[in-house]
Design a protein around this motif. Structure first.
Motif, PDB file in Angstrom:
ATOM      1  N   HIS A  53      13.510   6.308  86.567  1.00 57.99           N
ATOM      2  CA  HIS A  53      14.582   7.201  87.102  1.00 57.99           C
ATOM      3  C   HIS A  53      15.631   6.544  87.833  1.00 57.99           C
ATOM      4  O   HIS A  53      16.799   6.627  87.866  1.00 57.99           O
ATOM      5  CB  HIS A  53      14.125   8.550  87.741  1.00 57.99           C
ATOM      6  CG  HIS A  53      15.262   9.452  87.738  1.00 57.99           C
ATOM      7  ND1 HIS A  53      15.556  10.318  86.770  1.00 57.99           N
ATOM      8  CD2 HIS A  53      15.825   9.799  88.766  1.00 57.99           C
ATOM      9  CE1 HIS A  53      16.476  11.092  87.204  1.00 57.99           C
ATOM     10  NE2 HIS A  53      16.659  11.026  88.573  1.00 57.99           N
ATOM     11  N   TYR A  54      15.048   6.016  89.048  1.00 51.94           N
ATOM     12  CA  TYR A  54      15.628   5.466  90.007  1.00 51.94           C
ATOM     13  C   TYR A  54      16.662   4.173  89.691  1.00 51.94           C
ATOM     14  O   TYR A  54      17.672   3.977  89.776  1.00 51.94           O
ATOM     15  CB  TYR A  54      14.748   4.677  91.236  1.00 51.94           C
ATOM     16  CG  TYR A  54      15.237   4.129  92.345  1.00 51.94           C
ATOM     17  CD1 TYR A  54      16.101   5.009  93.320  1.00 51.94           C
ATOM     18  CD2 TYR A  54      15.036   2.835  92.480  1.00 51.94           C
ATOM     19  CE1 TYR A  54      16.552   4.160  94.243  1.00 51.94           C
ATOM     20  CE2 TYR A  54      15.943   2.177  93.598  1.00 51.94           C
ATOM     21  CZ  TYR A  54      16.502   2.918  94.462  1.00 51.94           C
ATOM     22  OH  TYR A  54      17.122   2.160  95.504  1.00 51.94           O
ATOM     23  N   PHE A  55      15.857   3.466  88.817  1.00 44.88           N
ATOM     24  CA  PHE A  55      16.710   2.057  88.221  1.00 44.88           C
ATOM     25  C   PHE A  55      17.627   2.568  87.295  1.00 44.88           C
ATOM     26  O   PHE A  55      18.827   1.950  87.087  1.00 44.88           O
ATOM     27  CB  PHE A  55      15.747   1.066  87.869  1.00 44.88           C
ATOM     28  CG  PHE A  55      14.903   0.433  89.055  1.00 44.88           C
ATOM     29  CD1 PHE A  55      15.701  -0.325  90.006  1.00 44.88           C
ATOM     30  CD2 PHE A  55      13.806   0.546  88.895  1.00 44.88           C
ATOM     31  CE1 PHE A  55      15.249  -0.951  91.071  1.00 44.88           C
ATOM     32  CE2 PHE A  55      12.954   0.084  89.994  1.00 44.88           C
ATOM     33  CZ  PHE A  55      13.623  -0.740  90.922  1.00 44.88           C
ATOM     34  N   GLY A  56      17.297   3.639  86.543  1.00 43.56           N
ATOM     35  CA  GLY A  56      18.231   4.214  85.526  1.00 43.56           C
ATOM     36  C   GLY A  56      19.515   4.715  86.295  1.00 43.56           C
ATOM     37  O   GLY A  56      20.810   4.417  85.648  1.00 43.56           O
ATOM     38  N   LYS A  57      19.342   5.215  87.190  1.00 38.31           N
ATOM     39  CA  LYS A  57      20.623   5.857  87.850  1.00 38.31           C
ATOM     40  C   LYS A  57      21.385   4.497  88.533  1.00 38.31           C
ATOM     41  O   LYS A  57      22.614   4.548  88.612  1.00 38.31           O
ATOM     42  CB  LYS A  57      20.271   6.817  89.160  1.00 38.31           C
ATOM     43  CG  LYS A  57      19.615   7.969  88.696  1.00 38.31           C
ATOM     44  CD  LYS A  57      20.865   8.949  88.298  1.00 38.31           C
ATOM     45  CE  LYS A  57      20.170  10.387  87.654  1.00 38.31           C
ATOM     46  NZ  LYS A  57      21.203  10.928  87.080  1.00 38.31           N
ATOM     47  N   LEU A  58      20.901   3.495  89.142  1.00 38.07           N
ATOM     48  CA  LEU A  58      21.548   2.482  89.675  1.00 38.07           C
ATOM     49  C   LEU A  58      22.246   1.900  88.671  1.00 38.07           C
ATOM     50  O   LEU A  58      23.259   1.208  88.924  1.00 38.07           O
ATOM     51  CB  LEU A  58      20.286   1.579  90.162  1.00 38.07           C
ATOM     52  CG  LEU A  58      19.609   1.897  91.649  1.00 38.07           C
ATOM     53  CD1 LEU A  58      18.785   0.505  92.056  1.00 38.07           C
ATOM     54  CD2 LEU A  58      20.839   1.980  92.714  1.00 38.07           C
ATOM     55  N   SER A  59      21.717   1.816  87.554  1.00 42.03           N
ATOM     56  CA  SER A  59      22.456   0.893  86.596  1.00 42.03           C
ATOM     57  C   SER A  59      23.508   1.870  85.570  1.00 42.03           C
ATOM     58  O   SER A  59      24.081   1.450  84.738  1.00 42.03           O
ATOM     59  CB  SER A  59      21.377   0.479  85.328  1.00 42.03           C
ATOM     60  OG  SER A  59      20.922   1.524  84.645  1.00 42.03           O
ATOM     61  N   GLY A  60      23.582   3.185  86.334  1.00 39.49           N
ATOM     62  CA  GLY A  60      24.893   3.963  85.976  1.00 39.49           C
ATOM     63  C   GLY A  60      24.294   4.819  84.569  1.00 39.49           C
ATOM     64  O   GLY A  60      25.365   5.303  84.201  1.00 39.49           O
ATOM     65  N   ARG A  61      23.045   5.131  84.242  1.00 41.12           N
ATOM     66  CA  ARG A  61      22.889   5.850  83.128  1.00 41.12           C
ATOM     67  C   ARG A  61      22.908   7.240  83.746  1.00 41.12           C
ATOM     68  O   ARG A  61      22.261   7.423  84.538  1.00 41.12           O
ATOM     69  CB  ARG A  61      21.290   5.303  82.582  1.00 41.12           C
ATOM     70  CG  ARG A  61      21.122   5.245  81.253  1.00 41.12           C
ATOM     71  CD  ARG A  61      20.033   4.691  80.662  1.00 41.12           C
ATOM     72  NE  ARG A  61      18.770   5.639  81.502  1.00 41.12           N
ATOM     73  CZ  ARG A  61      17.558   4.958  81.680  1.00 41.12           C
ATOM     74  NH1 ARG A  61      17.336   3.668  81.406  1.00 41.12           N
ATOM     75  NH2 ARG A  61      16.686   5.755  82.225  1.00 41.12           N
ATOM     76  N   GLU A  62      23.568   7.937  82.796  1.00 45.40           N
ATOM     77  CA  GLU A  62      23.593   9.496  83.422  1.00 45.40           C
ATOM     78  C   GLU A  62      22.428  10.257  83.275  1.00 45.40           C
ATOM     79  O   GLU A  62      22.152  11.148  83.802  1.00 45.40           O
ATOM     80  CB  GLU A  62      24.779  10.061  82.366  1.00 45.40           C
ATOM     81  CG  GLU A  62      26.206   9.556  82.553  1.00 45.40           C
ATOM     82  CD  GLU A  62      26.693   9.824  84.207  1.00 45.40           C
ATOM     83  OE1 GLU A  62      26.431  11.001  84.392  1.00 45.40           O
ATOM     84  OE2 GLU A  62      27.152   8.927  84.783  1.00 45.40           O
TER      85      GLU A  62
END
Ligand code: ZN
Length: 104
Positions: A53-62
């Motif tokens: 979740h954390y890295f998904g957010k960092l990479s701009g995944r909504e």
């Protein structure tokens, strides 16, 4: 590779979505047992403690991780496991779950 939809189905089908209700305050803590452990999720805040979740957010995944989506899916299907606790147990509960996560 397993699709996200299949992962969500797997988690929900295994009753991996748990709502811990603390009484009498009524505060709730959601956890999701995924493939790699149990995570603390906060559906209203679109938060999950898993690294995905954390890295998904960092990479701009909504859309974040599949744990948060599994909660929505479980609620929809009435597949939420509700566990009741006393308010006095809250601190120990939070300590345990933080411990589980930190330890890896
Ligand atoms: Zn997650």
């Amino acid at each position: 590779m397993e699709s996200r939809a299949a992962r969500i189905r797997g988690v929900v089908g295994a009753h991996g979505v748990k709502m811990h209700v603390f009484l009498p305050s009524g505060r709730t803590v959601w956890t999701v047992v995924g493939e790699r452990g149990e995570y603390w999720a906060h559906p209203e805040m679109d938060y999950c403690s898993c690294p995905g979740h954390y890295f998904g957010k960092l990479s701009g995944r909504e859309d974040g991780c599949y744990h948060v989506m599994a909660i929505a899916s479980a609620v929809e299907q009435g597949m939420v496991d509700e566990v009741r606790f006393d308010d006095e147990e809250y601190a120990a509960f939070v300590a345990r779950i933080m411990d589980d996560m930190g330890g890896g």
